[in-house]
Design a protein around this motif. Sequence first.
Motif, PDB file in Angstrom:
ATOM      1  N   PHE A   3       0.831  -1.198   0.000  1.00  0.00           N
ATOM      2  CA  PHE A   3       0.000   0.000   0.000  1.00  0.00           C
ATOM      3  C   PHE A   3       0.867   1.251   0.000  1.00  0.00           C
ATOM      4  O   PHE A   3       1.898   1.319   0.667  1.00  0.00           O
ATOM      5  N   ALA A   4       0.431   2.234  -0.770  1.00  0.00           N
ATOM      6  CA  ALA A   4       0.996   3.581  -0.739  1.00  0.00           C
ATOM      7  C   ALA A   4      -0.121   4.522  -0.320  1.00  0.00           C
ATOM      8  O   ALA A   4      -1.302   4.252  -0.562  1.00  0.00           O
ATOM      9  N   THR A   5       0.250   5.639   0.296  1.00  0.00           N
ATOM     10  CA  THR A   5      -0.742   6.590   0.780  1.00  0.00           C
ATOM     11  C   THR A   5      -0.682   7.865  -0.033  1.00  0.00           C
ATOM     12  O   THR A   5       0.370   8.509  -0.134  1.00  0.00           O
ATOM     13  N   SER A   6      -1.810   8.242  -0.626  1.00  0.00           N
ATOM     14  CA  SER A   6      -1.895   9.463  -1.407  1.00  0.00           C
ATOM     15  C   SER A   6      -2.015  10.674  -0.484  1.00  0.00           C
ATOM     16  O   SER A   6      -2.190  10.540   0.733  1.00  0.00           O
ATOM     17  N   LYS A   7      -1.921  11.871  -1.055  1.00  0.00           N
ATOM     18  CA  LYS A   7      -1.906  13.096  -0.259  1.00  0.00           C
ATOM     19  C   LYS A   7      -3.159  13.279   0.578  1.00  0.00           C
ATOM     20  O   LYS A   7      -3.119  13.860   1.661  1.00  0.00           O
ATOM     21  N   ASP A   8      -4.308  12.774   0.084  1.00  0.00           N
ATOM     22  CA  ASP A   8      -5.551  12.946   0.837  1.00  0.00           C
ATOM     23  C   ASP A   8      -5.818  11.795   1.794  1.00  0.00           C
ATOM     24  O   ASP A   8      -6.895  11.692   2.370  1.00  0.00           O
ATOM     25  N   GLY A   9      -4.820  10.905   1.952  1.00  0.00           N
ATOM     26  CA  GLY A   9      -4.955   9.787   2.876  1.00  0.00           C
ATOM     27  C   GLY A   9      -5.477   8.510   2.255  1.00  0.00           C
ATOM     28  O   GLY A   9      -5.561   7.482   2.938  1.00  0.00           O
TER      29      GLY A   9
END
Length: 261
Positions: A3-9
């Motif tokens: 998993f990677a986390t985008s800027k908005d979570g």
Amino acid sequence: MQFATSKDGTELAYDVSGSGPALVYITGATCFRRFLPIVSDVKLFATEFTVYNYDRRGRGASGDAQPYAIEREVDDIEAIIDAAGGRAILYGHSSGAALALEAAARMPEKIDRVVIYDASYVHDEAEQVSYARLAERVRDRLAGAENGRAVRTFLQGIGMPRVFIALLPLFPGWKTMKALAPTLMYDIAITEILPPVDRFTGIQVPVQVVVGEKSPPELHQVARALADAVPHSTHRMLAGQNHMVSAKALLPILTDSGANG
């Protein structure tokens, strides 16, 4: 699965396969990372690249923070690039091709080069009108919780082969495709505009604009407009290929790092 986390979570699920330069695969409408045609593509691409195959937001195992915005999908691409070490090659198909171009315009320092296939913008104002009608039909199907019908309506409306549409319920991933049907409205938001050529004249990374010989004529017009606009670009037509491009036919283009316009 990682998993990677985008800027908005938003949590973005991705798989990593192969070895070699990092390649981020940005899929089109109704696709997700475990969809059999995508798995087949990745298997071949992984013979030359380290492939980062991710679920776009709202699909598969990825999250879907609201409200939707194209800019958030570009943030997602950046999160995957960062997971790949901070630089990557982008390959985008259909609506994914449009997202790849948006990423190239925003973050050239993180992108080595871009390959797009059958970028699916509307090609003129008349198509915009007909596409808006298609969008309304899809929205109505979704409002009635007819997800499977929404998927078939969309694919038929964009000219996908009838035999492919008829066989969809036999695919092991059909249940997942129906679940992600609401994301069709995301793909429509990305592609309901004319190619934003004025903005793309600022792209400073090499872009290979590819279209299938048997793809709809409208996509040929879009490809030519994009190739004319993007400074460091090449334009290629893949003989014998339609919108469902063969990974074997595409691989030599992905590996051709010398084409930079």
